[in-house]
Design a protein around this motif. Structure first.
Motif, PDB file in Angstrom:
ATOM      1  N   ALA A 241       0.678  -0.972  -0.026  1.00 33.86           N
ATOM      2  CA  ALA A 241      -0.029  -0.030   0.539  1.00 33.86           C
ATOM      3  C   ALA A 241       1.385   1.262  -0.062  1.00 33.86           C
ATOM      4  O   ALA A 241       1.891   1.065   0.747  1.00 33.86           O
ATOM      5  N   ILE A 242       0.527   2.610  -0.867  1.00 33.36           N
ATOM      6  CA  ILE A 242       1.601   3.677  -0.915  1.00 33.36           C
ATOM      7  C   ILE A 242       0.303   4.681  -0.960  1.00 33.36           C
ATOM      8  O   ILE A 242      -0.873   4.960  -1.630  1.00 33.36           O
ATOM      9  N   GLY A 243       0.426   5.217  -0.037  1.00 31.66           N
ATOM     10  CA  GLY A 243      -0.362   6.612   0.653  1.00 31.66           C
ATOM     11  C   GLY A 243      -0.612   7.920  -0.203  1.00 31.66           C
ATOM     12  O   GLY A 243       0.566   7.636  -1.479  1.00 31.66           O
ATOM     13  N   ASP A 244      -1.004   8.069  -0.482  1.00 29.48           N
ATOM     14  CA  ASP A 244      -1.436   9.727  -0.731  1.00 29.48           C
ATOM     15  C   ASP A 244       0.198  10.722  -1.524  1.00 29.48           C
ATOM     16  O   ASP A 244       0.359  11.079  -0.266  1.00 29.48           O
TER      17      ASP A 244
ATOM     18  N   ASP B  67       4.746   8.404   7.850  1.00 31.39           N
ATOM     19  CA  ASP B  67       4.313   9.580   6.389  1.00 31.39           C
ATOM     20  C   ASP B  67       6.188  11.057   6.292  1.00 31.39           C
ATOM     21  O   ASP B  67       6.445  10.584   7.367  1.00 31.39           O
ATOM     22  N   HIS B  68       5.973  11.153   5.158  1.00 37.36           N
ATOM     23  CA  HIS B  68       6.501  12.644   4.788  1.00 37.36           C
ATOM     24  C   HIS B  68       8.562  11.595   5.113  1.00 37.36           C
ATOM     25  O   HIS B  68       9.323  12.297   5.583  1.00 37.36           O
ATOM     26  N   VAL B  69       8.983  10.817   4.506  1.00 38.21           N
ATOM     27  CA  VAL B  69       9.385   9.810   4.694  1.00 38.21           C
ATOM     28  C   VAL B  69      10.437  10.039   3.370  1.00 38.21           C
ATOM     29  O   VAL B  69       9.592   9.656   2.376  1.00 38.21           O
ATOM     30  N   THR B  70      12.024  10.123   3.133  1.00 38.56           N
ATOM     31  CA  THR B  70      12.925  10.262   2.016  1.00 38.56           C
ATOM     32  C   THR B  70      13.843   9.283   2.539  1.00 38.56           C
ATOM     33  O   THR B  70      14.424   9.107   3.297  1.00 38.56           O
ATOM     34  N   ILE B  71      13.907   8.168   1.437  1.00 42.53           N
ATOM     35  CA  ILE B  71      14.742   6.814   1.537  1.00 42.53           C
ATOM     36  C   ILE B  71      15.922   7.323  -0.039  1.00 42.53           C
ATOM     37  O   ILE B  71      15.069   7.534  -1.098  1.00 42.53           O
ATOM     38  N   HIS B  72      17.043   7.501   0.942  1.00 47.72           N
ATOM     39  CA  HIS B  72      17.866   7.813  -0.970  1.00 47.72           C
ATOM     40  C   HIS B  72      18.338   6.707  -1.547  1.00 47.72           C
ATOM     41  O   HIS B  72      18.330   5.100  -1.049  1.00 47.72           O
ATOM     42  N   SER B  73      18.792   7.172  -2.927  1.00 51.47           N
ATOM     43  CA  SER B  73      18.916   5.658  -3.820  1.00 51.47           C
ATOM     44  C   SER B  73      20.135   4.677  -3.553  1.00 51.47           C
ATOM     45  O   SER B  73      21.387   4.665  -2.067  1.00 51.47           O
ATOM     46  N   GLY B  74      19.655   3.532  -3.173  1.00 46.97           N
ATOM     47  CA  GLY B  74      20.910   2.390  -3.491  1.00 46.97           C
ATOM     48  C   GLY B  74      20.121   2.373  -1.411  1.00 46.97           C
ATOM     49  O   GLY B  74      21.584   1.058  -1.377  1.00 46.97           O
ATOM     50  N   ALA B  75      19.379   2.416  -0.735  1.00 52.73           N
ATOM     51  CA  ALA B  75      19.568   1.615   0.684  1.00 52.73           C
ATOM     52  C   ALA B  75      18.640   0.651   0.363  1.00 52.73           C
ATOM     53  O   ALA B  75      17.919   0.570  -0.155  1.00 52.73           O
TER      54      ALA B  75
ATOM     55  N   GLY C  98       3.660   5.661   3.806  1.00 53.70           N
ATOM     56  CA  GLY C  98       2.887   6.507   4.677  1.00 53.70           C
ATOM     57  C   GLY C  98       2.866   7.724   2.809  1.00 53.70           C
ATOM     58  O   GLY C  98       3.523   7.510   1.862  1.00 53.70           O
ATOM     59  N   LYS C  99       1.847   8.425   3.395  1.00 51.79           N
ATOM     60  CA  LYS C  99       1.645   9.412   2.230  1.00 51.79           C
ATOM     61  C   LYS C  99       3.234  10.401   2.236  1.00 51.79           C
ATOM     62  O   LYS C  99       3.753  10.549   3.680  1.00 51.79           O
TER      63      LYS C  99
END
Length: 346
Positions: free
Chosen positions: A132-135, A171-179, A152-153
């Motif tokens: 599931a992928i949030g708004d 919510d409001h999570v950033t995961i960068h490349s290669g993680a 989350g969203k």
């Protein structure tokens, strides 16, 4: 997005001193290289010399600073917190890219995937079943999400990040490349001359407003969850082992390694290349300084340094003592020579 000096002052809650309030600002730059049409910041007196010769059109500066010989073309934007104001200016002048909601035709979505409103799925992204992928979240090109993942969203998963099965992201999570989030923890038992793998059947749970840097690895729990608390920021190239409990607003700098089943309490800071042994507790607000090796618990608010890590004051005294060793050795040799001479005399 261009903005006038006057509009920038309103945005940052600053008052204007000198310069041209109607000058257009199109970008931001550091104080040593800023040109006309750019805004910069002065937060340390040692950089004031650059301000005297700056070609910038505007400079955010603290109320406590006193400056002299400022160019006539430079508008000083005086405010309480120039660093935070500069962040707001940069966000306005260099807004983050916005992805138009769509599912790229090259993306691969399994059955029973749930998508919220205004979701972007980039080319060659792979989304597993029951995920599931949030708004307003964006899954960028080539990212992989396994089965039963919850996003989350307003999240952003950058290209080629890998999120294993059962991971939960707020919510409001950033995961960068290669993680890589949710790979197996490093658990083995030595039996009959061989290492027997301990099944890793837990997951990773990432709370709101977390940012995870490129090529960072967070292992799933052996049984329960590996947890990253709200507001924590994890740098590139960090290793977080299985079943760790990372609190709220923790900072982990590059090349830090945390063994399994540790507790990193709220507001703790692990500086670059620090290493934490397993089953260790780092207290609330504690600081582990760069390249330190922690083998035991650290109390709240303490600052530890060295390998093995000790209270900073003790560790620094030991370092100073070590620096004096060559001179002490010379003095001892001279004393030994004098003793030998005395022993030879009748």
């Amino acid at each position: 997005m261009p903005i006038t000096v006057k509009e920038l002052a309103v945005l940052c809650g600053a008052r204007i001193e000198g310069g041209d309030a109607d000058q257009t600002i199109h970008s931001a730059a550091d104080i040593s290289s800023a040109k006309a049409g750019q805004v910069t910041q002065l937060t340390s007196a040692k950089y004031a010399v650059h301000l005297q010769q700056s070609a910038a059109s505007a400079c955010l500066i603290g109320e406590e600073f006193t400056t002299q010989e400022v160019p006539e073309s430079l508008a000083l934007l005086v405010c309480k917190d120039p660093e935070l104001a500069f962040i707001e200016a940069v966000k306005h002048l260099h807004p983050e890219r916005v992805y138009t909601p769509e599912i790229a035709p090259q993306a691969v979505l399994a059955n029973d995937v749930t998508l919220g409103e205004s979701v972007y799925i980039g080319p060659y992204a792979v989304i597993g079943e029951w995920t599931a992928i949030g708004d307003h979240s964006a899954i960028l090109a080539g990212a992989y999400l396994g089965s039963n993942v919850k996003i989350g969203k307003h999240c952003r998963i950058h290209p080629y990040a890998v999120i294993y099965d059962d991971v939960e992201i707020g919510d409001h999570v950033t995961i960068h490349s290669g993680a890589i989030i949710g790979a197996d923890g490093f658990g083995y038992k030595f039996r009959n001359g061989a290492h027997v793998k301990v099944p890793q059947i837990g997951n990773v749970r990432i709370e709101d407003n977390v940012e995870i840097g490129a090529n960072t690895c967070i292992d799933r729990g052996a049984l329960g969850s590996t947890v990253i608390g709200t507001g924590s920021k994890i740098d590139n190239l960090v290793q977080i082992g299985h079943n760790n409990k990372v609190g709220r607003h923790v900072i982990m700098c590059g090349q830090t390694g945390v063994s399994g089943s540790c507790t990193i309490d709220d507001y703790a800071i692990l500086a670059g290349s620090s290493g934490i042994a397993d089953h260790v507790t780092i207290g609330k607000g504690a600081v582990v300084l760069a390249r330190s090796g922690v083998a035991g618990d650290i109390p709240p608010g303490a600052q530890y340094f060295g390998s093995p890590a000790k209270d900073k004051k003790t560790a620094y005294k030991e370092q100073l003592a070590i620096q004096k060793l060559p001179d002490l050795i010379k003095k001892i040799k001279k004393l030994e020579e004098k003793l030998l001479e005395l022993e030879k005399k009748p």
